[in-house]
Design a protein around this motif. Structure first.
Motif, PDB file in Angstrom:
ATOM      1  N   THR A   1       4.053   5.221  -5.996  1.00 29.34           N
ATOM      2  CA  THR A   1       4.158   5.048  -7.448  1.00 29.34           C
ATOM      3  C   THR A   1       2.981   5.597  -8.228  1.00 29.34           C
ATOM      4  N   LYS A   2       1.813   5.711  -7.607  1.00 31.04           N
ATOM      5  CA  LYS A   2       0.624   6.144  -8.346  1.00 31.04           C
ATOM      6  C   LYS A   2       0.162   7.553  -7.970  1.00 31.04           C
TER       7      LYS A   2
ATOM      8  N   GLU B   1       0.833  -1.207   0.000  1.00 32.59           N
ATOM      9  CA  GLU B   1       0.000   0.000   0.000  1.00 32.59           C
ATOM     10  C   GLU B   1       0.867   1.257   0.000  1.00 32.59           C
TER      11      GLU B   1
ATOM     12  N   SER C   1       3.881   1.408  -1.286  1.00 29.07           N
ATOM     13  CA  SER C   1       4.430   1.435  -2.638  1.00 29.07           C
ATOM     14  C   SER C   1       3.432   2.000  -3.636  1.00 29.07           C
ATOM     15  N   GLU C   2       2.184   1.585  -3.515  1.00 31.08           N
ATOM     16  CA  GLU C   2       1.143   2.076  -4.418  1.00 31.08           C
ATOM     17  C   GLU C   2       0.962   3.583  -4.264  1.00 31.08           C
ATOM     18  N   THR C   3       1.013   4.064  -3.031  1.00 29.79           N
ATOM     19  CA  THR C   3       0.870   5.499  -2.785  1.00 29.79           C
ATOM     20  C   THR C   3       1.998   6.277  -3.452  1.00 29.79           C
TER      21      THR C   3
END
Length: 173
Positions: free
Chosen positions: A98-99, A92, A94-96
């Motif tokens: 990278t996106k 989560e 990482s997603e924050t």
């Protein structure tokens, strides 16, 4: 954070800030409502932002106690569950990162910045929970940190992508 050493718990019980009852086996238990009220009162107090590792450990121990989590087993299945939770939270985070959209805070919008802090906090909370599970105190964690820090200081950097040979050029937005 809320100190929950046995001495502190007894002091809170004596002061009437925590109430207890006996369970079916005759063991004294802190009443959940009492603990929730104490936590709510604690949240409303002003706190020094320079908190200690002991305070963090005590807060996570309180959370574990409040939710009746079994701790101190150190068995593989419990650690595998904690590892799975940690992997999920790192995903989560990482997603924050990278996106996220472009913004002022190192390239993040205010909402992304807050989301990143929240996810980072979840990872930290799980790592402190891991220490609680293992029965580590602040001194043990400090020893682990010092051992790792000394190892890192004594060798050449392995993560050279993090090193800057010159200042970064300004970004345009």
């Amino acid at each position: 954070m809320l100190g929950v050493t046995p001495t502190r718990i007894q002091a809170l019980i004596k002061k009437g800030k925590l109430t207890t009852r006996r369970d079916a086996r005759g063991k004294e238990q802190i009443e959940r409502k009492s603990l929730e009220e104490r936590l709510a009162a604690f949240r409303n107090e002003k706190h020094d932002s320079n908190i200690s590792l002991n305070m963090l450990l005590n807060a996570v121990r309180t959370f574990h106690h409040l939710n009746h989590f079994v701790v101190g087993t150190g068995n593989r299945n419990d650690l595998l569950l904690r590892l799975a939770l940690l992997i999920q939270e790192i995903g989560e985070l990482s997603e924050t990162v990278t996106k996220s959209s472009k913004g002022a805070n190192h390239g993040f919008t205010d909402a992304d910045w807050t989301a990143m802090q929240n996810e980072w906090g979840d990872v930290l909370y799980l790592m402190i929970g891991w220490a609680v599970e293992m029965g580590w105190d602040a001194d043990t964690i400090a020893e682990i940190f010092q051992r790792t820090h000394q190892k890192n200081l004594s060798r050449a950097p392995r993560h050279t992508a993090l090193a800057r040979t010159s200042p970064e050029p300004p970004t345009t937005e």
